[in-house]
Design an enzyme around this catalytic site. Structure first.
Site, PDB file in Angstrom:
ATOM      1  N   SER A  39     -23.050  34.791  -1.090  1.00  0.00           N
ATOM      2  CA  SER A  39     -22.900  33.357  -0.832  1.00  0.00           C
ATOM      3  C   SER A  39     -22.510  32.632  -2.129  1.00  0.00           C
ATOM      4  O   SER A  39     -21.447  32.924  -2.679  1.00  0.00           O
ATOM      5  CB  SER A  39     -24.183  32.822  -0.195  1.00  0.00           C
ATOM      6  OG  SER A  39     -23.996  31.535   0.315  1.00  0.00           O
ATOM      7  N   HIS A  76     -19.313  32.844   4.006  1.00  0.00           N
ATOM      8  CA  HIS A  76     -19.687  32.343   5.351  1.00  0.00           C
ATOM      9  C   HIS A  76     -18.406  31.952   6.094  1.00  0.00           C
ATOM     10  O   HIS A  76     -18.326  30.895   6.718  1.00  0.00           O
ATOM     11  CB  HIS A  76     -20.610  31.114   5.253  1.00  0.00           C
ATOM     12  CG  HIS A  76     -21.883  31.343   4.497  1.00  0.00           C
ATOM     13  ND1 HIS A  76     -22.973  31.962   5.051  1.00  0.00           N
ATOM     14  CD2 HIS A  76     -22.236  31.037   3.221  1.00  0.00           C
ATOM     15  CE1 HIS A  76     -23.957  32.012   4.152  1.00  0.00           C
ATOM     16  NE2 HIS A  76     -23.530  31.462   3.037  1.00  0.00           N
ATOM     17  N   GLU A 103     -20.000  36.474   6.880  1.00  0.00           N
ATOM     18  CA  GLU A 103     -21.403  36.837   6.686  1.00  0.00           C
ATOM     19  C   GLU A 103     -21.609  38.334   6.978  1.00  0.00           C
ATOM     20  O   GLU A 103     -20.875  38.921   7.766  1.00  0.00           O
ATOM     21  CB  GLU A 103     -22.299  35.987   7.601  1.00  0.00           C
ATOM     22  CG  GLU A 103     -22.259  34.517   7.190  1.00  0.00           C
ATOM     23  CD  GLU A 103     -23.093  33.603   8.072  1.00  0.00           C
ATOM     24  OE1 GLU A 103     -23.711  34.087   9.038  1.00  0.00           O
ATOM     25  OE2 GLU A 103     -23.138  32.383   7.781  1.00  0.00           O
TER      26      GLU A 103
END
Lengths: 266, 266
Positions: free
Chosen positions: A128, A170, A197
């Site tokens: 992330s 994401h 993800e």
């Protein structure tokens, strides 16, 4: 695109921590019984991050874990902070805010220690925010789930462990194709890499392999024949003609120098 | 790609009905004071649709509106249903379920009347489900906000007013690039057209122009060098190399026969 250092494992967020742990296994293999630093620096409230990874990595036989956190930039000068890197085999940057990583450790002894571990062949992983920060220029903010408006994008200098790319995470889950296209339109020299993800790229040398459940999108703007990115109005929706797009999934390989998927012998 | 009929106005859903009404204006101009049929057939509960469009089109000077709804397919045979088309200058298909449009009016006198109006130069507009149904093969169901898994896509025969394309709507808002790529991978003969909310393509002859606030994405699979769409496992995530992608916004024009954006003289 990457220097000759150790592997980079760049993860799109929400990697599986309880099932097959496909991606964390890639990290564990490369740590190879050594010490792994869990850098929770991206988070404003890091409580719980370390214990979650301790449990997940413990199940994979990685027992020597230490946490790196800095409340303030000044702490990077302290011996106690720096000592977490002693004999470390790798570093794993957890999620949060990529600007917190770059602003707290950028140009400090801690950043130099990260580079040293990379230079001597250690693995650097990030998920992330920890993925975004790998590139020289990183995406910080932009709209999700809508097409890109010219004035919407915020970028900042990242750690620069991989050059000539912009990484977004994401990716499918938050509908981020628009903002990645916008980033590439600004300068097609950079290759856009959008990572879903529970999906990662494992970069060693010039090439990476995709691991995990989702897809990795490569936005190559080198052949773009027209874009309106330099037009005046920031509310204007992006136009961009002749983008080359590759969709890669588990096992696919890509050569960053050639900007080409590697052919498969399957 | 379209026959020589009247204009098609294909809208990605949620077109502005209270502000500038950019897209509804395109419809109003082409109705040109004539009668407009509001076909609410896509909806299982059409209450309120007609009055909403009555208000919006009324403000644009289109006062002669009639509603077309069928509860059951048999009603398409009734004179009362068919009479709504008398002297109609155009038809507007509202949103809902595209399968309801095709299953209730496909191969009925009502569908033939729609074709007649198109053939004699009338405007056919459709938003959301009413957009999807324009193509020969239409997208019915597929995952949003995730990358495409090979087994996820459901398609069905549409009205076929425009050939060799697949249309998707609510495009950026619902993160649908994955499913459109999956549809094009099945047969790159079809050009993928993803239309954002409050955005439309106005198709006349071979070419369309984009109108509205968002973007239109063109997925051209003709140069694809590899895809795994025919592999066995339906859970496998799509791989697809060398897709050509165009992002178009308000005012941009595109030639469907040449599969090329038209150059702009701006």
């Amino acid at each position: 695109m990457t220097d000759s250092g150790g592997p980079l494992i760049i993860i799109g967020g929400h990697e599986d921590k309880e099932g097959d742990k496909t991606i964390l296994k890639e990290v564990a293999q490369r740590v190879n019984g050594g010490k792994l630093v869990i850098a929770t620096v991206a988070s404003h409230q890091p409580d719980g991050y370390f214990s979650t990874y301790q449990k997940a990595f413990g199940a994979l036989g990685v027992d020597n874990l230490v946490e790196l956190y800095v409340h303030e930039r000044g702490e990077t000068l302290e011996q106690e902070t720096q000592s977490v890197f002693d004999d470390a085999a790798g570093i794993f940057f957890t999620g949060g805010d990529q600007l917190r990583i770059s602003s707290q450790i950028g140009d400090t002894p801690v950043e130099r220690m990260v580079r040293d571990i990379h230079a001597r062949g250690g693995v650097i992983a990030g998920t992330s925010a920890g993925a975004s920060v790998m590139s020289e220029t990183m995406l910080v903010k932009g709209s999700s789930a809508e097409s890109h408006r010219i004035g919407d994008l915020h970028m900042a200098p990242g750690l620069g462990l991989v050059r000539d790319v912009i990484i977004d995470q994401h990716f499918a889950e938050r509908g981020r194709i628009g903002r990645l296209l916008g980033a590439v339109a600004q300068n097609p020299r950079v290759l856009g890499i959008g990572i879903d993800e529970d999906t990662a790229i494992v970069l060693e040398g010039c090439c990476f392999r995709v691991a995990g459940a989702g897809a990795v999108y490569i936005v190559d703007g080198s052949g773009v024949t027209r874009s309106n990115i330099a037009e005046a109005s920031p509310e204007r929706t992006l136009s961009m003609h002749d983008v080359r797009l590759h969709v890669l999934s588990h096992g696919d390989e890509f050569d960053l120098d050639q900007r080409r998927p590697l052919s498969k012998r399957d």
